[in-house]
Each structure stands twice: as C-alpha cells, then as structure tokens.
Design an enzyme around this catalytic site. Structure first.
Site, PDB file in Angstrom:
ATOM      1  N   CYS A   1      10.198 -10.749  12.778  1.00 22.95           N
ATOM      2  CA  CYS A   1      11.081 -11.215  13.685  1.00 22.95           C
ATOM      3  C   CYS A   1      11.931  -9.863  14.309  1.00 22.95           C
ATOM      4  O   CYS A   1      12.161  -9.146  13.658  1.00 22.95           O
ATOM      5  CB  CYS A   1      12.006 -12.331  13.559  1.00 22.95           C
ATOM      6  SG  CYS A   1      11.191 -13.803  12.737  1.00 22.95           S
TER       7      CYS A   1
ATOM      8  N   ARG B   1       6.818  -4.592  15.760  1.00 22.03           N
ATOM      9  CA  ARG B   1       7.209  -5.219  14.681  1.00 22.03           C
ATOM     10  C   ARG B   1       6.220  -6.206  14.100  1.00 22.03           C
ATOM     11  O   ARG B   1       6.098  -6.702  13.337  1.00 22.03           O
ATOM     12  CB  ARG B   1       8.398  -5.784  14.619  1.00 22.03           C
ATOM     13  CG  ARG B   1       9.641  -4.754  14.684  1.00 22.03           C
ATOM     14  CD  ARG B   1      10.948  -5.683  14.912  1.00 22.03           C
ATOM     15  NE  ARG B   1      11.206  -6.226  13.897  1.00 22.03           N
ATOM     16  CZ  ARG B   1      12.427  -6.005  12.997  1.00 22.03           C
ATOM     17  NH1 ARG B   1      13.049  -5.048  13.086  1.00 22.03           N
ATOM     18  NH2 ARG B   1      12.490  -6.769  11.852  1.00 22.03           N
TER      19      ARG B   1
ATOM     20  N   TRP C   1       8.156 -14.266  14.445  1.00 24.61           N
ATOM     21  CA  TRP C   1       6.948 -13.804  13.531  1.00 24.61           C
ATOM     22  C   TRP C   1       6.862 -15.163  12.538  1.00 24.61           C
ATOM     23  O   TRP C   1       7.547 -15.291  11.819  1.00 24.61           O
ATOM     24  CB  TRP C   1       6.917 -12.779  12.794  1.00 24.61           C
ATOM     25  CG  TRP C   1       5.759 -12.364  12.080  1.00 24.61           C
ATOM     26  CD1 TRP C   1       4.633 -11.628  12.675  1.00 24.61           C
ATOM     27  CD2 TRP C   1       5.615 -12.127  10.625  1.00 24.61           C
ATOM     28  NE1 TRP C   1       3.745 -11.072  11.670  1.00 24.61           N
ATOM     29  CE2 TRP C   1       4.076 -11.526  10.570  1.00 24.61           C
ATOM     30  CE3 TRP C   1       6.199 -12.478   9.605  1.00 24.61           C
ATOM     31  CZ2 TRP C   1       3.719 -11.333   9.150  1.00 24.61           C
ATOM     32  CZ3 TRP C   1       5.440 -12.481   8.490  1.00 24.61           C
ATOM     33  CH2 TRP C   1       4.417 -11.605   7.954  1.00 24.61           C
TER      34      TRP C   1
ATOM     35  N   ASN D   1      16.898 -14.057  12.686  1.00 25.24           N
ATOM     36  CA  ASN D   1      15.972 -13.278  11.735  1.00 25.24           C
ATOM     37  C   ASN D   1      16.441 -13.446  10.239  1.00 25.24           C
ATOM     38  O   ASN D   1      17.495 -13.546   9.896  1.00 25.24           O
ATOM     39  CB  ASN D   1      15.962 -11.810  11.847  1.00 25.24           C
ATOM     40  CG  ASN D   1      15.221 -11.119  13.219  1.00 25.24           C
ATOM     41  OD1 ASN D   1      14.787 -11.988  13.911  1.00 25.24           O
ATOM     42  ND2 ASN D   1      15.422 -10.004  13.389  1.00 25.24           N
ATOM     43  N   GLY D   2      15.216 -13.774   9.558  1.00 21.46           N
ATOM     44  CA  GLY D   2      15.539 -13.882   8.148  1.00 21.46           C
ATOM     45  C   GLY D   2      15.036 -15.419   7.674  1.00 21.46           C
ATOM     46  O   GLY D   2      14.013 -16.012   8.451  1.00 21.46           O
TER      47      GLY D   2
ATOM     48  N   GLU E   1      -3.201   5.890  -0.785  1.00 22.17           N
ATOM     49  CA  GLU E   1      -2.609   5.871   0.576  1.00 22.17           C
ATOM     50  C   GLU E   1      -3.710   5.748   1.649  1.00 22.17           C
ATOM     51  O   GLU E   1      -3.707   4.988   2.658  1.00 22.17           O
ATOM     52  CB  GLU E   1      -1.683   6.999   0.657  1.00 22.17           C
ATOM     53  CG  GLU E   1      -1.006   7.018   2.068  1.00 22.17           C
ATOM     54  CD  GLU E   1      -0.114   6.196   2.734  1.00 22.17           C
ATOM     55  OE1 GLU E   1      -0.022   5.067   1.931  1.00 22.17           O
ATOM     56  OE2 GLU E   1      -0.042   6.130   3.611  1.00 22.17           O
TER      57      GLU E   1
ATOM     58  N   LYS F   1      -4.195   2.873   4.233  1.00 22.55           N
ATOM     59  CA  LYS F   1      -4.194   2.902   5.722  1.00 22.55           C
ATOM     60  C   LYS F   1      -5.240   2.443   6.485  1.00 22.55           C
ATOM     61  O   LYS F   1      -5.378   1.997   7.541  1.00 22.55           O
ATOM     62  CB  LYS F   1      -3.946   4.543   5.805  1.00 22.55           C
ATOM     63  CG  LYS F   1      -3.303   4.919   7.013  1.00 22.55           C
ATOM     64  CD  LYS F   1      -1.608   5.332   6.850  1.00 22.55           C
ATOM     65  CE  LYS F   1      -1.157   3.919   6.459  1.00 22.55           C
ATOM     66  NZ  LYS F   1       0.263   4.190   5.797  1.00 22.55           N
TER      67      LYS F   1
ATOM     68  N   GLU G   1      -5.451  -1.262   6.420  1.00 22.64           N
ATOM     69  CA  GLU G   1      -4.419  -2.174   7.498  1.00 22.64           C
ATOM     70  C   GLU G   1      -4.653  -1.888   8.905  1.00 22.64           C
ATOM     71  O   GLU G   1      -4.283  -2.980   9.669  1.00 22.64           O
ATOM     72  CB  GLU G   1      -2.988  -1.707   7.099  1.00 22.64           C
ATOM     73  CG  GLU G   1      -2.707  -0.300   7.239  1.00 22.64           C
ATOM     74  CD  GLU G   1      -1.277   0.082   6.897  1.00 22.64           C
ATOM     75  OE1 GLU G   1      -0.920   1.085   6.423  1.00 22.64           O
ATOM     76  OE2 GLU G   1      -0.076  -0.720   7.127  1.00 22.64           O
TER      77      GLU G   1
ATOM     78  N   HIS H   1     -16.444   3.429 -15.592  1.00 21.40           N
ATOM     79  CA  HIS H   1     -15.790   2.190 -16.285  1.00 21.40           C
ATOM     80  C   HIS H   1     -15.857   0.970 -15.631  1.00 21.40           C
ATOM     81  O   HIS H   1     -15.393  -0.160 -15.787  1.00 21.40           O
ATOM     82  CB  HIS H   1     -14.232   2.602 -16.811  1.00 21.40           C
ATOM     83  CG  HIS H   1     -14.226   3.732 -17.584  1.00 21.40           C
ATOM     84  ND1 HIS H   1     -14.705   3.499 -18.989  1.00 21.40           N
ATOM     85  CD2 HIS H   1     -13.833   4.828 -17.325  1.00 21.40           C
ATOM     86  CE1 HIS H   1     -14.446   4.826 -19.511  1.00 21.40           C
ATOM     87  NE2 HIS H   1     -14.131   5.659 -18.431  1.00 21.40           N
TER      88      HIS H   1
ATOM     89  N   LYS I   1       6.462  -4.086  10.866  1.00 21.29           N
ATOM     90  CA  LYS I   1       6.661  -2.975  10.513  1.00 21.29           C
ATOM     91  C   LYS I   1       8.000  -2.748   9.365  1.00 21.29           C
ATOM     92  O   LYS I   1       7.937  -2.198   8.523  1.00 21.29           O
ATOM     93  CB  LYS I   1       7.724  -2.341  11.647  1.00 21.29           C
ATOM     94  CG  LYS I   1       8.138  -0.711  11.499  1.00 21.29           C
ATOM     95  CD  LYS I   1       6.865   0.265  11.128  1.00 21.29           C
ATOM     96  CE  LYS I   1       7.449   1.470  10.936  1.00 21.29           C
ATOM     97  NZ  LYS I   1       6.336   2.109  10.216  1.00 21.29           N
TER      98      LYS I   1
HETATM   99  C1  F6R Z   1       1.821   0.950   5.391  1.00 22.72           C
HETATM  100  C2  F6R Z   1       3.311   0.532   5.348  1.00 22.72           C
HETATM  101  C3  F6R Z   1       3.876  -0.272   4.323  1.00 22.72           C
HETATM  102  C4  F6R Z   1       5.358   0.370   3.897  1.00 22.72           C
HETATM  103  C5  F6R Z   1       5.900  -0.820   3.226  1.00 22.72           C
HETATM  104  C6  F6R Z   1       7.596  -0.465   2.621  1.00 22.72           C
HETATM  105  O1  F6R Z   1       1.691   1.868   6.286  1.00 22.72           O
HETATM  106  O2  F6R Z   1       3.990   1.284   6.201  1.00 22.72           O
HETATM  107  O3  F6R Z   1       3.144  -0.359   3.464  1.00 22.72           O
HETATM  108  O4  F6R Z   1       5.549   1.520   3.514  1.00 22.72           O
HETATM  109  O5  F6R Z   1       6.210  -1.916   3.855  1.00 22.72           O
HETATM  110  O6  F6R Z   1       8.176  -0.261   3.916  1.00 22.72           O
HETATM  111  P1  F6R Z   1       9.606   0.397   3.714  1.00 22.72           P
HETATM  112  O7  F6R Z   1       9.110   1.931   3.426  1.00 22.72           O
HETATM  113  O8  F6R Z   1       9.942   0.586   5.271  1.00 22.72           O
HETATM  114  O9  F6R Z   1      10.363  -0.038   2.878  1.00 22.72           O
END
Ligand code: F6R
Length: 612
Positions: free
Chosen positions: A2, A27, A74, A100-101, A487, A491, A494, A510, A607
């Site tokens: 949100c 977001r 959201w 929000n929350g 990583e 990426k 997602e 294994h 985000k």
């Molecule tokens: C992936 C991504 C997430 C964030 C995770 C932590 O691309 O962005 O995995 O790294 O949600 O977010 P922060 O760094 O804001 O605590």
C-alpha cells in the site's frame, strides 16, 4: 504494497494526489482512491484497478478541495475491490481514513463496534478505524478544538499491529491528522503547504524538507503549519530533515523502465557509496561509527540479518569480515532469525541490511537483537527510514532512490558498503597486509569497471532472445560466485516468472544434476582464480548431459569450450559480485522484456515489505 499520499495547502488537492499515487505505482497495488474535503462534506472516489481507472471516473473531476488524502491498496484483508479500497469512512461520513499496515485485532474491534450499532461495508481491517474514531468522538462531552485529536489518540491506543494513517474530518474541515506506528510516513513541508506520503520519492518534486515521524507522534496539519503531540496530547518539538535526493533521480530519464535506468546508474551509485569513506591515499573512515579496537576484539561474532537481495549482499560481507577481521560472521534471513531465539548477547554486533529501511521482518529482528543486548548497526538507503531510528548506528548506501521493485543498484551499493565496513574494522583491529590495501584499490576502481561491464548489454540481449521461452534455468558458482548465483536466480524469478535455482557447483552431484537434461540452460559464474578449474569441471558435467551454457567470467578458461561467454573486467575476487551480477541483472531484465512483462512492477511483489 500500500502507498499513502496527502496534501493540505491552497492548491487543488486532486492533481497532486493523483501525481503522488502514480509515483507510488511501483510499490504494487490493486486499487486506488482519494478523499477531499469539499464544501458539502467529505467526497470519496475509489476504484479497483490502476490509478488510470480511478481517473476515468467522472466523480473525480468534481473534486475541488485543497485538503485530501489518497491511497493505493495491496490487498491483505479482503479481495481487491472498490468496497475494500481506501479511503474508508464511518457511516455518518464525518471521518475518512487511509491506512497502511495491518490491524491485528480488527476482528475484536469490529465485534465491539457491531454491538455498538456500527455497520461495516468492507472486509478490511481498516474500516474499524474511522468507526472507532467516531465512537470516541461521540462519547466525548467536551467540545473544543482538540476533540477530534482526542478521539484519534483514543482509537489508536486500541489498535494492535502497524499503521500509518491520514485522517480527515468534517469536524476539523481545514486540518488533517496523521500518525504512524511501525509503518512509514513522512511530511514534506513548504512555507504554505504540507505534503504527506509513505515514500519520500512520491513528494520529492515539491520539497526537500521533511518531518520524519516516530511511532505515536500525532500531527495536526494545516496549510502552513504542523503541530506535533505525543499520546498524552502534550505538544512536542520536531525539526525538519533536508533530504538532498535529486527529484529527477526518481524519473526515468529516457530509459524504458526504472530497472534499466537503475542498472545503468551503478557507476554513479557506487561512486556515491564510496564517497569520502575511502580515498586513494589509503584512508578509510566511516562517519558516525565510534567503534574501538577493544570493542571489536570483545565480539563473539557478527550476525548479518536481512531479506532477499539484501541478504545476498550480506553473504558477500561474511566472507570479507571473516577473511580480514577474523571475526566469525553468520548471515541470517530476518524472518528466520526473529523466530529462532538466536544465540546473541552484548558481545554480538548485528548488522541489518535493508534498502528501504522499512522491511517489517528486518525491523522486528533488530528490536529482538536490542532486547538481547546486542549492538545494532543498520545499512540502509533511505534517510530517516524506520530502521535508522531504531538502530544504535546507521550507515547509508547513498545509492539514490530505487524505484523498480527488483533491486539492482541497492545491491551493488550494499556490497560496496559492507566491504568498506570490513576494511574499516580491519584497520581498527590493526590488521595489516597487502590484501587489505589491494581490496581498497579495487573498490576505488569499481565505478569505471562497472561502466566497462555494462558494455555486455547487447550480447546479453541476444542471449535473452534465445532463452526467454524456457521453463527452467540453473545458476552455478562456487564461493562468492555462488552468492551471485543466488542473486541472479532471485532476479530472474521475480521479473520473468521463469523458474530457476542456484546451486553451489560442488553440490550438483549430490542431487540437482538429476534435473539436467538436453538443452536445459545452465549459467555459471567463474571469477575466483582458486576455484575456476573446479567450476569448469562441474560445468563439463552438465555439458555432457546436454545442457547449453552461458559463462560469466574474468578468468582465462584455456581451451574449454562453452556455448556463450560473457567476459567482464578483472577485479579483486572478494568484490567480483559487483561486476558479475551486472550481466545477470541485464539477463533478467531482457528476458522479462522479451516476454512482454511489466519489468518494474512484477506480479505479487512490492517494493517495500512493511508487513510480516
Ligand atoms: C529483490 C528485492 C527484495 C528485497 C527485500 C528486502 O529484488 O528487492 O528481495 O531485497 O524485500 O528489502 P529491503 O532491502 O528494503 O529490506
């Protein structure tokens, strides 16, 4: 997740609110709404879907008010629908709220309010809030200018969970009340206006002076002022903080997507992260840290705690801390750490890495660490974010606003900063050695090497065209290259929705090698001279079983043949992830583009994850 926007001033609120909502779109959300105070009361316009759907409603054109609140939702409690979207009002429509929350005890409160004769029209937890405010307002016999504020304070004292709230009331028609607890909210101020948001970038084009709210600080906003109160309704003093992010940094600057822009910004963001912390003459200093050799020597361990990509940055940190500082270092996922009763105490330093500084699990893990007596250090990108106000120490990555949901420049800046932190500790511990000096030099060379690495973009785009229809992809690496494989796999998942897994190359035999069949794509990373031969052997094993390969390397691969090779510049193996991750960020990006997906706003993701 949100998002909240608000405005109080002399201009028409609607365009400002819509503009703010559009900036919060990254977001992730499923409905949007606004409420303004009009001559005849509160007007609410809301709709399921994107902000563009909201703008199509004819009712929105009639909003003339100069005070307004707005929200992108959201869905958590109740499906995405117009009824469930915010703002929510009470039956008499004299209070409107965006939230929000999560209100954890909303069922209880709803039951209570139902018994008092209140009616509910949505399935949300939020709808209890305007009704609870109304309940306390109606019970209060005293009729003065603090009556609405008293009702808000009483209602908030009943709420369990997290909230950032904007509240409008017809009983206070030229004001707005805002408050937060464990959910971000900032107020941007000019001489004659106040802008409110859950995210600084949404209102950055209007002002650079912000009030950063602490939990349970109640703010009564009017056109040119902001009055702050604590829960006892005692006035408190609050200073603004100047946030010197460039507003254009939150725009696309000619790139198709924020993610592509942020990938290309990495030479600059890394330069900003290094700043004056490391200089060519070998000095290394980190502002705001006052650690001593004695303190570092007294540590039983360092724990690095984070989520997702930030956790992957922590994995790189572990290797460097252990190598240069000889302090045992663990890396934990915040949502695991907080529930496993970790063995930490006053001799533990816990480092939290979080781009947003608002991740609920990471903040909860920090609070737990403090309860257990550990010292806490936050690495964040967002000045004044929640974690920075909880941690004993904060250092900033200074990567600039990261808008795309998939983290790119924040990751490389986190790795840079944690490497500098390790060098700083090594210096305090009087560890000497050519290797530490070599790492310093290598960090200083990074911006130009990242520039050089970005030239692989075309090659990666061609490779993406070949593989974008695949169902599975595998990533392999050893040591620090395995951290990058993790990583890269995250990426890809997602933003392309292709299933992928990352394995430590030595683990293949294994179990996972059973998955390898003809024409499956295996991407491997080989940057460590001590491990390259070993990884080559593992990749040969998958080639024998029919896999197609892409190798990201800065090593001499001798006579070995692979289907595709991307060569990146050489650097110190400890910080090679900062270069080797770049082709893999681009790979995820171009595959997502080939599939015609929304790169910046992948499905189901947000985000900043401000709920557990
Ligand atoms: C992936 C991504 C997430 C964030 C995770 C932590 O691309 O962005 O995995 O790294 O949600 O977010 P922060 O760094 O804001 O605590």
């Amino acid at each position: 997740m949100c998002g909240i926007v608000g405005y109080i001033g002399s201009k028409k609120a609607k365009p400002i609110l819509i503009n703010g909502l559009l900036r919060l779109e990254y977001r992730g959300y499923d409905s949007a709404g606004v409420a303004t105070i009009e001559k005849n009361g509160i007007s609410v316009v809301k709709n399921k879907g994107r902000v563009a759907e909201l703008e199509k409603l004819s009712a929105i054109d009639s909003l003339e008010g100069t005070i307004g609140i707005a929200h992108t939702r959201w869905a958590t409690h109740g499906k995405p629908s117009t009824e469930n979207s915010h703002p929510h009002v009470n039956g008499k429509k004299d209070f409107a709220v965006v939230h929000n929350g999560i209100i954890e005890n909303y069922n209880e409160l709803r039951e209570f309010l139902l018994k008092q004769g209140y009616t509910f029209y949505s399935q949300t937890d939020t709808e209890v809030i305007p009704n609870l405010i109304d309940y306390y307002f109606s019970k209060d016999d005293k009729d003065d200018d603090k009556k609405v504020l008293r009702a808000v304070v009483s209602a908030c004292s009943e709420l369990k969970g997290s909230f950032a709230l904007e509240i409008l009331s017809t009983h206070l028609p030229d004001k707005m009340i805002v408050v937060r607890k464990d959910s971000p909210l900032v107020i941007g101020k000019t001489d004659t206006e106040n802008y409110i948001s859950s995210d600084i970038p949404a209102i950055l084009s209007y002002t650079k002076d912000f009030y950063l709210l602490d939990d349970y600080e109640y703010v009564v906003l009017s056109k040119g002022s902001a009055e702050f109160y604590n829960s006892d309704l005692k006035p408190i003093k609050k200073q603004t903080v100047n946030i010197d992010w460039n507003a254009s940094a939150a725009e696309k600057d000619g790139y198709d997507d924020f993610m592509l822009k942020e990938i290309h910004e990495q030479p600059k963001s890394i330069r900003e992260t290094i700043g004056s912390r490391l200089s060519a003459d070998g000095t290394c200093n980190i502002e705001s840290l006052d650690f001593t050799k004695e303190y570092l020597n007294s540590l039983n361990k360092i724990c690095i705690v984070a989520c997702g990509t930030a956790m992957h940055a922590g994995l790189v940190g572990k290797t460097i801390f252990e190598k240069f500082c000889h302090i045992p270092t663990e890396v934990d996922i915040a949502s695991e750490f907080r529930y496993r009763d970790p063995l930490i105490n006053e001799k533990t330093l816990v480092v939290f890495i979080t781009q947003s500084g608002e991740t609920a699990d990471t903040i909860a893990a920090l609070k737990l660490s403090k309860q257990k007596g550990a010292k806490t250090l936050a690495i964040s990108n967002v000045i004044g974010s929640s974690i920075t106000r909880e941690a004993d120490y904060t250092i900033y990555t200074h990567a600039g606003p990261e808008i795309a949901v998939a983290s790119t420049k924040a990751y490389t800046s986190q790795v840079v900063l944690i490497s500098i932190l390790a060098i700083y500790f090594a210096k305090l511990l009087e560890m000497k050695g050519k290797e530490i000096d070599a790492l310093k030099d290598a960090i200083l060379e990074l911006p130009s090497k990242v520039e050089e690495t970005l030239k692989c973009s075309k090659q990666i785009k061609c490779f993406a065209k070949k593989v974008y229809k695949e169902k599975d992809l595998f990533f392999l690496g050893r040591g620090i290259d395995y951290n990058v494989a993790l990583e890269a796999s995250l990426k890809l998942k997602e933003i392309s929705y292709i299933h992928s897994d990352a394995y430590a190359a030595g683990e293949l035999k294994h179990g996972p090698i059973a998955l390898i069949e003809k024409d499956i794509t295996v991407v491997s990373i080989m940057t460590d001279p001590n491990l390259v031969e070993k990884t080559i052997s593992n990749v040969q094993e998958v080639i024998t079983r029919g896999a197609k390969t892409l190798v990201i390397t800065n090593q001499n691969l001798g006579d070995h043949k692979f289907d595709n090779i991307i060569t990146i510049p050489e650097t110190n193996p400890l910080i090679s992830p900062i270069l080797s991750v770049i082709p893999l960020q681009l790979l995820a990006y171009y595959i997502s583009k080939e599939k015609g997906l929304d790169v910046d706003k992948p499905r189901n993701l947000a985000k900043s994850v401000t709920v557990e």
